[in-house]
Design a protein around this motif. Sequence first.
Motif, short mmCIF file in Angstrom:
data_model
loop_
_atom_site.label_atom_id
_atom_site.label_comp_id
_atom_site.label_asym_id
_atom_site.label_seq_id
_atom_site.Cartn_x
_atom_site.Cartn_y
_atom_site.Cartn_z
N ASP A 110 0.79 -1.13 0.08
CA ASP A 110 -0.12 -0.17 0.02
C ASP A 110 0.86 1.39 0.05
N ASP A 114 1.03 4.24 -2.72
CA ASP A 114 0.94 5.66 -2.73
C ASP A 114 1.99 6.49 -2.97
N TYR A 162 -1.79 -3.11 -8.88
CA TYR A 162 -2.80 -2.29 -8.20
C TYR A 162 -3.19 -1.01 -8.64
#
Length: 266
Positions: A110, A114, A162
């Motif tokens: 994650d 970002d 992702y």
Amino acid sequence: MEFRTVVDIPKPNFRIEPMEEMLLVGSCFADSIGQRFKGEKFQVTVNPFGVMYNPASILHTIQRIEKIPRIVFLTLGTNHVYRLKETGEIVDNCEKRPQRLFQEEELTIDTCVDYLRQTVELLRERNPEVRVVLTVSPIRYQKYGFHGSQLSKATLLLAISYLLPLTSNLIYFPAYEIVNDELRDYRFYAADMLHPSAQAVDYIWERLSATYFSEATKTFLAEWHPIKQALDHKPFHPDSEEYKAFMDKTMLKVAEIKKKYHNFVL
């Protein structure tokens, strides 16, 4: 019968034009590919503030660049980062300071997403026409252990997977998969058995060129390569009349290609 697996490369919605301006930021693999672009007369800036291995450091480089060209390659090497204990900031280069001053960390999937999202958004803010190519370096990091190196690469690959559906003008070039799936042999590695050999980099370059170069670029390169070979030729007798005539003929070809391509610089 098939004796190797060929990696499919997603078709981009753009093409790289002759001598186009580009920016390459990332691991030392970016340096290797960047040198190929320079040799083919593209206007390339490669790692202007040093080699950057992780998504946070790549973002730091992009934050320092105001003028963004249409084509940007970002090459990820690892999810490992180093924080300066005194300030807590992620540093891009330890500058040979004692290891005790730093704390090593691994970015999560994650967190990588970002940092990459911020990078792409900043690139688009500074040039709305930007096309970003993400790659993962095929170079393994022995200091993490080979299992640890694979986990690091897996984190980066998952982060990219992702991010891709969330961001336009973004595409993935599978350099990592080409080395590991198409070139599955130690003869495609350098003497350290970690870095791709020159032959492997040549092959990656061929796959990249075939996929990303426009027909105009391929035409230019077909004209440029014989001239490049002539200029690189090392004569046994540089003072001979034959070599002088050869060079005069070569420089006439250089003058012709300069007339045809106005941004060509020898």
